[in-house]
Design an enzyme around this catalytic site. Structure first.
Site, PDB file in Angstrom:
ATOM      1  N   ASN A 136       0.830  -1.218   0.000  1.00  0.00           N
ATOM      2  CA  ASN A 136       0.000   0.000   0.000  1.00  0.00           C
ATOM      3  C   ASN A 136       0.865   1.270   0.000  1.00  0.00           C
ATOM      4  OD1 ASN A 136       1.057   0.043   2.550  1.00  0.00           O
ATOM      5  ND2 ASN A 136      -0.889  -0.172   3.646  1.00  0.00           N
ATOM      6  N   GLU A 143       1.400   4.217   7.447  1.00  0.00           N
ATOM      7  CA  GLU A 143       0.370   3.717   6.541  1.00  0.00           C
ATOM      8  C   GLU A 143      -0.262   4.879   5.766  1.00  0.00           C
ATOM      9  OE1 GLU A 143       0.373   0.625   6.206  1.00  0.00           O
ATOM     10  OE2 GLU A 143      -0.158  -0.521   7.979  1.00  0.00           O
TER      11      GLU A 143
END
Ligand code: F6R
Length: 235
Positions: A136, A143
Site C-alpha cells: 500500500n 500507513e
C-alpha cells in the site's frame, strides 16, 4: 530518484551491499537506518558475508531501526529486535549497545516515542536509510493517511499490512494491531536513502516514483528527497 534494476533478489542484495560497504568505509561511525521484512534479507546476508571476508567492519557503526510491534518483547521470535539480531547483528562485529529499536513493551508508548526521537537526535540523525515498501506504499509502518507523519509515533496497522505480515505468524490473529514507527519526517531527514523492492512491488514503486505526491501513498514523498536510489529486483 535513481532506479537500479537487479535480475534477482541476490543481485539486489549485492547492489545494496555495495552502497552500504562503501558508505561504512567512508564513515566508519556511520548511522544506519535499518528495516525488517523479507526484502532486506539478501542485503543482510551479503553484509554478513562481507564482514566474514574482512571487507566490512561494523565496530563503530550505529543503527536505528524504523519500527517495532507494540506488545512483543525483544525475545519474541516475531519482534523486529529478534529479526535484526537473528538476521544481522549476531553475525557481525557491531556493539549491541549501538543498535536501537523502539521498545514494543514500553508501558508509556508516548514517552517511548519521545525517547526514540531523542535517540535519533543524539546520534545526529541518519546518514544512510534502508527502506522496504508496503504493497500500500507504506514506509516503516507509516500507513496511507490524510497527512504525512512527522516523528516517531504509535500507529494502527491497516488490514492490508496485517494480512501481508500474517505470513510470519502461526495464527493471523496473533499479528499485533499497533506498532511504533519512525515518522516520515525522520525518514526524509536521512542524508541518503536506499529503497529495496522485489518484483511484486513494481506497481506501487511506479506510483511512488511517478505518481502524485500524496499521503495516501506515503512512499511518494521520496520524490522530494535529493538522494534516493531504488533497487528493484525482477525476481
Ligand atoms: C519493516 C518496514 C516495512 C517493510 C515493508 C515491506 O521494518 O519498514 O515498511 O519494509 O512492509 O516488507 P517486505 O520486505 O516483507 O515485503
Amino acid at each position: 530518484m535513481k532506479l537500479q534494476n537487479a535480475n534477482s533478489n541476490e543481485e539486489m542484495g549485492r547492489l545494496a551491499a555495495d552502497i552500504f560497504t562503501d558508505a561504512i568505509r567512508a564513515k566508519p561511525d556511520i548511522v544506519l537506518g535499518l528495516a525488517t521484512g523479507s526484502t532486506p534479507l539478501t542485503l543482510y546476508g551479503e553484509l554478513i558475508r562481507r564482514y566474514g571476508e574482512g571487507i566490512a567492519d561494523f565496530s563503530e557503526v550505529k543503527t536505528v531501526n524504523l519500527d517495532e510491534y507494540v506488545g512483543l518483547a525483544g525475545s519474541h521470535n516475531q519482534s523486529y529486535r529478534y529479526f535484526m539480531d537473528e538476521n544481522l547483528f549476531n553475525y557481525i562485529n557491531i556493539d549491541m549497545g549501538d543498535t536501537f529499536l523502539p521498545d514494543g513493551l514500553a508501558e508509556d508508548l508516548k514517552a517511548e516515542c519521545e525517547r526514540y526521537n531523542e535517540v535519533i537526535d543524539s546520534l545526529g540523525g541518519v546518514d544512510l536509510q534502508l527502506l522496504g515498501i508496503g504493497l500500500n506504499g507504506h514506509l516503516g509502518f507509516n500507513e496511507p493517511s490524510d497527512a504525512f507523519s512527522s516523528r516517531t509515533q504509535v500507529v494502527e496497522l491497516t488490514e492490508s499490512t496485517i494480512n501481508a505480515n500474517s505470513r510470519f505468524f502461526s495464527n493471523p490473529s496473533d499479528v499485533p494491531r499497533l506498532a511504533i514507527t519512525m515518522g516520515i519526517q525522520d525518514i526524509m531527514q536521512a542524508k541518503k536513502i536506499i529503497l529495496v523492492a522485489s518484483a511484486g512491488k513494481k506497481d506501487i514503486v511506479g506510483k511512488a516514483m511517478n505518481g502524485e505526491i500524496t499521503p495516501q501513498v506515503p512512499a511518494s514523498i521520496l520524490q522530494k528527497h535529493p538522494d534516493v536510489t531504488i533497487i528493484l529486483s525482477e525476481e
